[in-house]
Design a protein around this motif. Structure first.
Motif, PDB file in Angstrom:
ATOM      1  N   GLN A  60       0.861  -1.184   0.000  1.00  0.00           N
ATOM      2  CA  GLN A  60       0.000   0.000   0.000  1.00  0.00           C
ATOM      3  C   GLN A  60       0.898   1.234   0.000  1.00  0.00           C
ATOM      4  OE1 GLN A  60      -2.594  -0.174   3.378  1.00  0.00           O
ATOM      5  NE2 GLN A  60      -2.822  -2.384   3.222  1.00  0.00           N
ATOM      6  N   TYR A  61       0.347   2.363  -0.440  1.00  0.00           N
ATOM      7  CA  TYR A  61       1.179   3.550  -0.588  1.00  0.00           C
ATOM      8  C   TYR A  61       0.469   4.769   0.002  1.00  0.00           C
ATOM      9  CZ  TYR A  61       3.753   0.611  -3.812  1.00  0.00           C
ATOM     10  OH  TYR A  61       4.477  -0.412  -4.350  1.00  0.00           O
ATOM     11  N   GLN A  62       1.237   5.573   0.733  1.00  0.00           N
ATOM     12  CA  GLN A  62       0.758   6.876   1.214  1.00  0.00           C
ATOM     13  C   GLN A  62       1.795   7.907   0.801  1.00  0.00           C
ATOM     14  OE1 GLN A  62      -0.384   6.908   5.351  1.00  0.00           O
ATOM     15  NE2 GLN A  62      -1.040   4.763   5.245  1.00  0.00           N
ATOM     16  N   LEU A  63       1.410   8.793  -0.090  1.00  0.00           N
ATOM     17  CA  LEU A  63       2.366   9.705  -0.708  1.00  0.00           C
ATOM     18  C   LEU A  63       1.925  11.139  -0.445  1.00  0.00           C
ATOM     19  CD1 LEU A  63       2.283   7.837  -4.154  1.00  0.00           C
ATOM     20  CD2 LEU A  63       3.778   7.342  -2.218  1.00  0.00           C
ATOM     21  N   ARG A  64       2.878  11.966   0.016  1.00  0.00           N
ATOM     22  CA  ARG A  64       2.547  13.376   0.258  1.00  0.00           C
ATOM     23  C   ARG A  64       3.649  14.252  -0.312  1.00  0.00           C
ATOM     24  NH1 ARG A  64       1.137  11.378   5.436  1.00  0.00           N
ATOM     25  NH2 ARG A  64      -1.090  10.918   5.416  1.00  0.00           N
ATOM     26  N   VAL A  65       3.253  15.159  -1.177  1.00  0.00           N
ATOM     27  CA  VAL A  65       4.194  16.124  -1.739  1.00  0.00           C
ATOM     28  C   VAL A  65       3.739  17.503  -1.287  1.00  0.00           C
ATOM     29  CG1 VAL A  65       5.168  17.079  -3.852  1.00  0.00           C
ATOM     30  CG2 VAL A  65       4.657  14.626  -3.717  1.00  0.00           C
ATOM     31  N   TYR A  66       4.501  18.113  -0.409  1.00  0.00           N
ATOM     32  CA  TYR A  66       4.048  19.359   0.217  1.00  0.00           C
ATOM     33  C   TYR A  66       4.295  20.582  -0.650  1.00  0.00           C
ATOM     34  CZ  TYR A  66       4.030  16.458   4.421  1.00  0.00           C
ATOM     35  OH  TYR A  66       3.800  15.475   5.333  1.00  0.00           O
ATOM     36  N   GLY A  67       5.314  20.535  -1.485  1.00  0.00           N
ATOM     37  CA  GLY A  67       5.682  21.706  -2.272  1.00  0.00           C
ATOM     38  C   GLY A  67       5.130  21.605  -3.675  1.00  0.00           C
ATOM     39  N   ALA A  68       5.852  20.911  -4.530  1.00  0.00           N
ATOM     40  CA  ALA A  68       5.401  20.734  -5.910  1.00  0.00           C
ATOM     41  C   ALA A  68       5.975  19.425  -6.432  1.00  0.00           C
ATOM     42  CB  ALA A  68       5.862  21.903  -6.784  1.00  0.00           C
ATOM     43  N   GLY A  69       5.184  18.762  -7.262  1.00  0.00           N
ATOM     44  CA  GLY A  69       5.685  17.530  -7.863  1.00  0.00           C
ATOM     45  C   GLY A  69       4.543  16.657  -8.322  1.00  0.00           C
ATOM     46  N   ASP A  70       4.857  15.800  -9.294  1.00  0.00           N
ATOM     47  CA  ASP A  70       3.852  14.908  -9.869  1.00  0.00           C
ATOM     48  C   ASP A  70       3.934  13.533  -9.223  1.00  0.00           C
ATOM     49  OD1 ASP A  70       4.447  16.187 -13.237  1.00  0.00           O
ATOM     50  OD2 ASP A  70       3.236  16.969 -11.571  1.00  0.00           O
TER      51      ASP A  70
END
Lengths: 274, 169
Positions: A129-139
């Motif tokens: 399973q995946y939990q992904l967080r990009v706080y600034g910028a990104g795809d």
């Protein structure tokens, strides 16, 4: 003048020391697509893990599960820094590798830096399973994930293909494109998109024609679909005091799927057969 | 007519003269009343006891059913509360969808948990689902009612801006 030379010399020597201590990278820009592998836990420990959490500021993530050996490749690029004092040489911050840790059954990667843009290419076993967080910028790009996927990007696009597990996706300022397989609709999923000052940036989601789902839509724009069963069925408009949404059942209804596009249309497309 | 009837008729004739036939025929119009039956006197407390027993059985069954419903309701509420506090965003999404289908009175009992989820969740979709319920219950009616969110700054800004867009000021 002498003072300024001494200061710049001391800064340069500190930078060189940091470069010497930091493994697997150079102090200058890392030219893409050269990637480096992250050292993963041993195979026995990896077998006891089932969740990957990724936190980053300026970070592009690509996930493609694998039946083969697991590996995580990373690349980085120092973001341009401008010096406040114009006659000093601009010193680029050294690039540090993302940190990796283990907590319970989770593998955690932190690529948190306000001066570095990271790229992660992740290949882990299919069941993760995946939990992904990009706080600034990104795809965020994934293909073929079987487990649960939660992802949000503060500024960037989210592309999820051949997703077999439920999802919670949020693009706070970006475009979302999703392809869900039938098994993904057995649970509850939600997708929220918010992009651009002007409208007409659509949330596109592809579903199998035979899938069963109960779909709720909040769209600033309109709702369109080329799925045959929706051609003859008008969605119910459910109104409340402050907001309303469209509700419809695909093939009699099933798992909940909530779609929000705060600035544009929602398109529910018929997925092509695999 | 039997011989006994003939004797009776002769007696009536001697008594009534020419009117005997009229009277005799009139007697035949009406059916002979059935003999009186003896009525057994029931003891009133037996009937009352039977009624009370029936009522008691009905009451007991109703009480058991009500208790079972209350237990189911309590278990359901406990289950919902536990799942609301899950650290898995998708579990929270599922239980929030379940709460949306409950009657308003039942949903009101989850307001503290909904507020907790809204303020602490790290998933914007979970926050938006909880917010929708709180708006529908009229717990949050304006931007002034929005609590301080513990989530990361940009996420909190996004949620606050989304509230204004969806629900107005």
């Amino acid at each position: 003048m002498i003072f300024r030379l001494l200061v710049s010399f001391r800064i340069a020597s500190v930078a060189l020391v940091l470069v010497a201590l930091t493994p697997m990278q150079s102090s200058a820009q890392v030219s893409l697509p050269e990637h480096y592998p992250l050292a993963l836990p041993g195979p026995l420990q990896l077998e006891s893990l089932d969740t990957l959490k990724v936190y980053g500021d300026f970070l592009d993530i690509r996930i493609s599960p694998t039946k083969g050996p697991s590996q995580i490749l990373w690349a980085a690029q120092a973001l341009p820094q401008t010096s406040v004092v114009t006659n000093l040489t601009t010193i680029e911050a050294p690039v540090l590798s993302p940190s990796l840790s283990v907590s319970e059954s989770q593998l955690i990667i932190r690529a948190e830096s306000e001066v570095t843009r990271y790229y992660l290419d992740i290949q882990l076993p299919e069941s993760w399973q995946y939990q992904l967080r990009v706080y600034g910028a990104g795809d965020i790009n994934t293909i073929g994930v079987i487990g649960k996927l939660t992802a949000w990007s503060s500024r960037g696009n989210i592309n999820v293909l051949e997703q077999a597990g439920p999802v919670s996706l949020t693009a706070m300022d970006g475009v979302v494109r999703v392809q869900l397989l039938e098994s993904a609709l057995s649970g509850s999923s939600a997708i929220t998109m918010n992009y651009g000052v002007t409208s007409n940036s659509a949330l596109n989601i592809a579903l199998p024609e035979t899938a069963r789902a109960t779909i709720r839509v909040q769209a600033y724009g309109g709702l369109s679909s080329d799925i045959p069963s929706f051609q003859n069925e008008r969605p119910n408009r459910v109104e409340h005091d402050y907001s309303d949404y469209l509700e419809m059942k695909l093939n009699g209804g099933g798992g909940d799927l909530t779609l929000r596009n705060l600035k544009g249309d929602v398109n529910i497309l018929r997925a092509l057969p695999q | 007519m039997t011989e006994s009837d003939n004797n009776k008729l002769q007696q009536w004739q001697d008594a009534l003269g020419d009117d005997v036939l009229v009277v005799w025929q009139a007697l035949d119009v009406y059916e002979t009343p059935s003999p009186l039956r003896s009525i057994s006197v029931r003891k009133p407390w037996i009937a009352f006891g039977k009624l009370a027993a029936v009522l008691a059985c009905v009451g007991l069954v109703s009480l058991l059913q009500w208790q079972s419903l209350q237990q189911s309701k309590a278990l359901r509420e406990e289950n919902i509360q536990l799942r609301l506090l899950s650290r898995d965003a998708l579990v929270q999404l599922a239980v929030l969808s379940q709460i949306q289908n409950l009657p308003r009175e039942a949903t009101l009992s989850f307001v503290p948990q909904l507020m907790h989820v809204f303020t602490t969740s790290e998933d914007p979709n979970v926050q938006l689902s909880a917010l929708e319920l709180l708006v529908r219950l009229q717990i949050i009616n304006s931007t002034e009612d929005l609590p301080t969110l513990a989530s990361e700054r940009r996420q909190a800004q996004f949620i606050n801006a989304t509230y204004k867009q969806l629900y107005g000021e």
